[in-house]
Design a protein around this motif. Structure first.
Motif, mmCIF file in Angstrom:
data_model
loop_
_atom_site.group_PDB
_atom_site.id
_atom_site.type_symbol
_atom_site.label_atom_id
_atom_site.label_comp_id
_atom_site.label_asym_id
_atom_site.label_seq_id
_atom_site.Cartn_x
_atom_site.Cartn_y
_atom_site.Cartn_z
ATOM 1 N N PRO A 1 -4.037 1.441 9.113
ATOM 2 C CA PRO A 1 -2.662 1.792 9.488
ATOM 3 C C PRO A 1 -2.574 2.623 10.774
ATOM 4 O O PRO A 1 -3.526 3.312 11.144
ATOM 5 C CB PRO A 1 -2.166 2.602 8.287
ATOM 6 C CG PRO A 1 -3.397 3.163 7.657
ATOM 7 C CD PRO A 1 -4.551 2.267 8.017
ATOM 8 N N LEU A 2 -1.411 2.528 11.404
ATOM 9 C CA LEU A 2 -1.096 3.360 12.567
ATOM 10 C C LEU A 2 0.216 4.064 12.268
ATOM 11 O O LEU A 2 1.221 3.419 11.965
ATOM 12 C CB LEU A 2 -0.945 2.484 13.831
ATOM 13 C CG LEU A 2 -0.516 3.230 15.104
ATOM 14 C CD1 LEU A 2 -1.647 4.114 15.629
ATOM 15 C CD2 LEU A 2 -0.075 2.237 16.189
ATOM 16 N N LEU A 3 0.204 5.393 12.335
ATOM 17 C CA LEU A 3 1.428 6.179 12.139
ATOM 18 C C LEU A 3 2.112 6.360 13.489
ATOM 19 O O LEU A 3 1.448 6.665 14.484
ATOM 20 C CB LEU A 3 1.088 7.551 11.546
ATOM 21 C CG LEU A 3 0.708 7.565 10.054
ATOM 22 C CD1 LEU A 3 0.066 8.891 9.692
ATOM 23 C CD2 LEU A 3 1.928 7.324 9.188
ATOM 24 N N VAL A 4 3.425 6.165 13.526
ATOM 25 C CA VAL A 4 4.150 6.248 14.802
ATOM 26 C C VAL A 4 5.233 7.318 14.716
ATOM 27 O O VAL A 4 6.110 7.269 13.840
ATOM 28 C CB VAL A 4 4.786 4.872 15.166
ATOM 29 C CG1 VAL A 4 5.464 4.956 16.530
ATOM 30 C CG2 VAL A 4 3.735 3.775 15.135
ATOM 31 N N ALA A 5 5.169 8.295 15.622
ATOM 32 C CA ALA A 5 6.114 9.426 15.627
ATOM 33 C C ALA A 5 7.389 9.034 16.368
ATOM 34 O O ALA A 5 7.459 9.099 17.595
ATOM 35 C CB ALA A 5 5.458 10.640 16.277
ATOM 36 N N CYS A 6 8.419 8.606 15.621
ATOM 37 C CA CYS A 6 9.701 8.205 16.224
ATOM 38 C C CYS A 6 10.800 9.239 16.012
ATOM 39 O O CYS A 6 11.954 8.998 16.360
ATOM 40 C CB CYS A 6 10.164 6.866 15.640
ATOM 41 S SG CYS A 6 9.171 5.467 16.163
ATOM 42 N N ASN B 1 -5.672 -2.341 19.326
ATOM 43 C CA ASN B 1 -6.631 -1.572 18.513
ATOM 44 C C ASN B 1 -6.840 -2.124 17.095
ATOM 45 O O ASN B 1 -7.441 -1.457 16.260
ATOM 46 C CB ASN B 1 -6.180 -0.106 18.446
ATOM 47 C CG ASN B 1 -6.293 0.586 19.789
ATOM 48 O OD1 ASN B 1 -7.349 1.072 20.152
ATOM 49 N ND2 ASN B 1 -5.210 0.590 20.555
ATOM 50 N N LYS B 2 -6.324 -3.346 16.892
ATOM 51 C CA LYS B 2 -6.517 -4.040 15.601
ATOM 52 C C LYS B 2 -5.966 -3.262 14.388
ATOM 53 O O LYS B 2 -6.538 -3.303 13.304
ATOM 54 C CB LYS B 2 -7.993 -4.386 15.379
ATOM 55 C CG LYS B 2 -8.527 -5.404 16.394
ATOM 56 C CD LYS B 2 -9.932 -5.853 16.049
ATOM 57 C CE LYS B 2 -10.371 -7.056 16.867
ATOM 58 N NZ LYS B 2 -10.304 -6.918 18.310
ATOM 59 N N ASN B 3 -4.853 -2.535 14.592
ATOM 60 C CA ASN B 3 -4.158 -1.917 13.449
ATOM 61 C C ASN B 3 -3.352 -3.015 12.760
ATOM 62 O O ASN B 3 -2.638 -3.753 13.432
ATOM 63 C CB ASN B 3 -3.196 -0.815 13.915
ATOM 64 C CG ASN B 3 -3.912 0.348 14.562
ATOM 65 O OD1 ASN B 3 -3.962 0.437 15.781
ATOM 66 N ND2 ASN B 3 -4.474 1.229 13.762
ATOM 67 N N ASN B 4 -3.469 -3.133 11.432
ATOM 68 C CA ASN B 4 -2.725 -4.207 10.763
ATOM 69 C C ASN B 4 -1.463 -3.716 10.031
ATOM 70 O O ASN B 4 -0.714 -4.506 9.485
ATOM 71 C CB ASN B 4 -3.620 -5.016 9.814
ATOM 72 C CG ASN B 4 -4.503 -4.125 8.960
ATOM 73 O OD1 ASN B 4 -4.226 -2.934 8.806
ATOM 74 N ND2 ASN B 4 -5.558 -4.676 8.419
ATOM 75 N N ILE B 5 -1.260 -2.397 10.025
ATOM 76 C CA ILE B 5 -0.013 -1.842 9.471
ATOM 77 C C ILE B 5 0.509 -0.768 10.423
ATOM 78 O O ILE B 5 -0.232 0.145 10.803
ATOM 79 C CB ILE B 5 -0.241 -1.240 8.059
ATOM 80 C CG1 ILE B 5 -0.601 -2.343 7.059
ATOM 81 C CG2 ILE B 5 1.016 -0.504 7.573
ATOM 82 C CD1 ILE B 5 -0.918 -1.849 5.676
ATOM 83 N N VAL B 6 1.764 -0.882 10.819
ATOM 84 C CA VAL B 6 2.399 0.118 11.689
ATOM 85 C C VAL B 6 3.522 0.774 10.872
ATOM 86 O O VAL B 6 4.416 0.093 10.369
ATOM 87 C CB VAL B 6 2.975 -0.544 12.965
ATOM 88 C CG1 VAL B 6 3.832 0.453 13.747
ATOM 89 C CG2 VAL B 6 1.851 -1.071 13.844
ATOM 90 N N ILE B 7 3.438 2.102 10.715
ATOM 91 C CA ILE B 7 4.458 2.824 9.924
ATOM 92 C C ILE B 7 5.253 3.735 10.853
ATOM 93 O O ILE B 7 4.699 4.666 11.452
ATOM 94 C CB ILE B 7 3.810 3.644 8.787
ATOM 95 C CG1 ILE B 7 2.847 2.772 7.956
ATOM 96 C CG2 ILE B 7 4.888 4.235 7.884
ATOM 97 C CD1 ILE B 7 2.101 3.514 6.866
ATOM 98 N N ILE C 1 0.280 -8.102 11.852
ATOM 99 C CA ILE C 1 0.709 -6.699 11.715
ATOM 100 C C ILE C 1 1.979 -6.617 10.852
ATOM 101 O O ILE C 1 2.946 -7.334 11.081
ATOM 102 C CB ILE C 1 0.974 -6.060 13.098
ATOM 103 C CG1 ILE C 1 -0.308 -6.063 13.949
ATOM 104 C CG2 ILE C 1 1.505 -4.634 12.949
ATOM 105 C CD1 ILE C 1 -0.085 -5.675 15.405
ATOM 106 N N THR C 2 1.959 -5.723 9.855
ATOM 107 C CA THR C 2 3.150 -5.439 9.042
ATOM 108 C C THR C 2 3.786 -4.166 9.581
ATOM 109 O O THR C 2 3.118 -3.135 9.716
ATOM 110 C CB THR C 2 2.773 -5.226 7.561
ATOM 111 O OG1 THR C 2 2.118 -6.393 7.073
ATOM 112 C CG2 THR C 2 4.008 -4.959 6.718
#
Length: 452
Positions: free
Chosen positions: A133-138, A183-189, A102-103
């Motif tokens: 990708p997975l978008l993360v609301a921070c 969930n096998k997301n390879n990019i987390v933003i 994961i990046t």
């Protein structure tokens, strides 16, 4: 585009250089004085301009240039090469972790720079490259930020991870990593919170996220409209939390664009992408050589080809070309062509990428994508959609009574329908001549070819 005024001024300087058979040292110095003023007016950092002009002058006053066959063109070539070097020489990709690892990418920036929209645009780019990708609301402070990310994520077909606005951003980031692994997301933003200006609280929060999860890339989003402030923001962020690259937004706007020319030289960090519009597809990879070419009015045909490849249906384009050759172009094709043009960012965006055609915002060219012209295009679409299928496919059917019915259906005056029909007929006449022009230009049949 942001550099319209700079492009126009530089083209005038180069025109004067080309008109001289031989160049003296004074000619070069006078030309570079004008280049210096043009760059300063474009809001390029003063130290950067000083260094840039010094480099160009040292190279341009060399024996090879002054004694060459076409010294004016050699000076232009040197300016182009130094512009490319100034902006980073090579295109920089976002570094991803190898294999299925994961990046984690942390997006940072001030409020109003377009960070949340850019975050979704970037996720869309990765999805097109086959990533998950997975978008993360921070951003837990701005009430609309989470909703905005969810809406844009849905439009891009990218999942958004949110825990509401009561959990600490660092804890949200940690939970998102667990979710991504399952969930096998390879990019987390990570879409972090912005502030109206840089403060210690924001920097501490970003540092806290970096301590909670391993952040591989920290990307700063800056607004081109803020000029030198964007460069100062980039320097501050880099000093305090460390950044790996920059995305410059709103480079399509009525701005001087100096930030794009100064960031790499001042911070040492590359520009990764530039935002060229509000649509989720309007994020372009940053190519220093192509940007230099645009600034000098040489166009950017490569980006235009890539845009066309991404936005235009190839089969549809082939069918339309065949119909044009056979002079069978109808209102359905006309409607399709308007739709394709919109997808590619409008006519001014296309024209701005053609050699010898700087952006449309200067005095010599009307604003092709102005609000008024957008309304005209919308009315034309309404008129065509008010036609029957038979009428769209057979333009010669349009008699006065049919035109009155179309005007009523589209809510426009009959004069507007007549204008649209006249414009369409002129376009169709031009299409009939097109195959002959393609073969006949250049003196010998078949000699002329399209640049792409």
């Amino acid at each position: 585009m942001a550099f319209d005024s700079l492009t126009e001024k530089l083209q005038n300087v180069f025109k004067n250089l080309r008109s001289k058979g031989r160049l003296t040292e004074d000619d070069v110095k006078a030309a570079l004085k004008e280049v210096k003023m043009a760059l300063l007016e474009a809001d390029v950092n003063f130290k950067v301009v000083k260094s840039f002009v010094k480099e160009v002058q040292e190279r341009a006053i060399g024996q090879d240039v002054m004694n060459g066959l076409n010294p004016g063109q050699m000076v232009i070539k040197i300016v182009n090469e130094e512009l490319i070097r100034l902006m980073g020489s090579e295109t920089t990709e976002i570094k991803l972790q190898p294999g299925s690892a994961i990046t984690v990418i942390m997006m940072a920036g001030l409020q109003g720079a377009g960070k949340t929209t850019t975050t979704a645009k970037l996720a869309g780019k990765f999805k097109l490259k086959g990533k998950k990708p997975l978008l993360v609301a921070c951003d837990v402070y701005r009430p609309a930020a989470i909703k905005q990310l969810e809406i844009n994520g849905e439009k891009q077909g990218v999942e958004v991870f949110s825990m509401g606005d009561k959990i600490k951003p660092a804890d949200i980031a940690k939970a998102a990593m667990e979710h991504a692994a399952k969930n096998k997301n390879n990019i987390v933003i990570l879409d972090t919170a912005g502030r109206l200006h840089i403060d210690e609280e924001m920097m501490a929060e970003l540092q806290e996220i970096k301590e909670a999860v391993t952040v591989h890339q920290t990307i700063l989003v800056v607004d081109a409209m803020t000029g030198q402030d964007a460069v100062n923001v980039a320097s501050n962020f880099n000093d305090k939390i460390g950044i790996d690259g920059v995305i410059v937004t709103k480079l399509d706007g009525d701005t001087r664009g100096g930030a794009a020319l100064s960031i790499k030289a001042v911070t040492g960090k590359p520009i990764l992408y530039v935002g060229m519009g509000e649509k989720l597809s309007d994020l372009e990879q940053f190519y220093p050589d192509r940007m230099a070419s645009r600034i000098l009015g040489m166009g950017d045909v490569l980006t235009l080809i890539e845009k066309a490849g991404a936005e235009i249906d190839e089969e549809q384009a082939k069918k339309t070309m065949e119909k044009m050759k056979k002079a069978q172009f109808d209102y359905e094709d006309y409607l399709d062509s308007m739709s394709q043009m919109k997808k590619m960012g409008g006519l001014s965006s296309i024209m701005g990428m053609l050699p010898g055609m700087p952006g449309m915002g200067n005095k010599k060219m009307p604003e092709l994508d102005s609000e008024e012209n957008e309304k005209k295009m919308a009315r034309m679409e309404a008129m065509i959609q008010s036609m029957t299928v038979e009428e769209r496919r057979n333009p010669d059917l349009l008699n006065p009574s049919r035109k009155h019915r179309i005007a009523k259906g589209a809510g426009v005056d009959i004069a507007e329908v007549n204008r649209m029909v006249k414009q369409f007929n002129e376009t169709r006449k031009m299409m009939k001549k097109l195959p002959g022009l393609m073969g006949g230009m250049g003196g010998k049949k078949g000699k002329f070819k399209l640049p792409f």
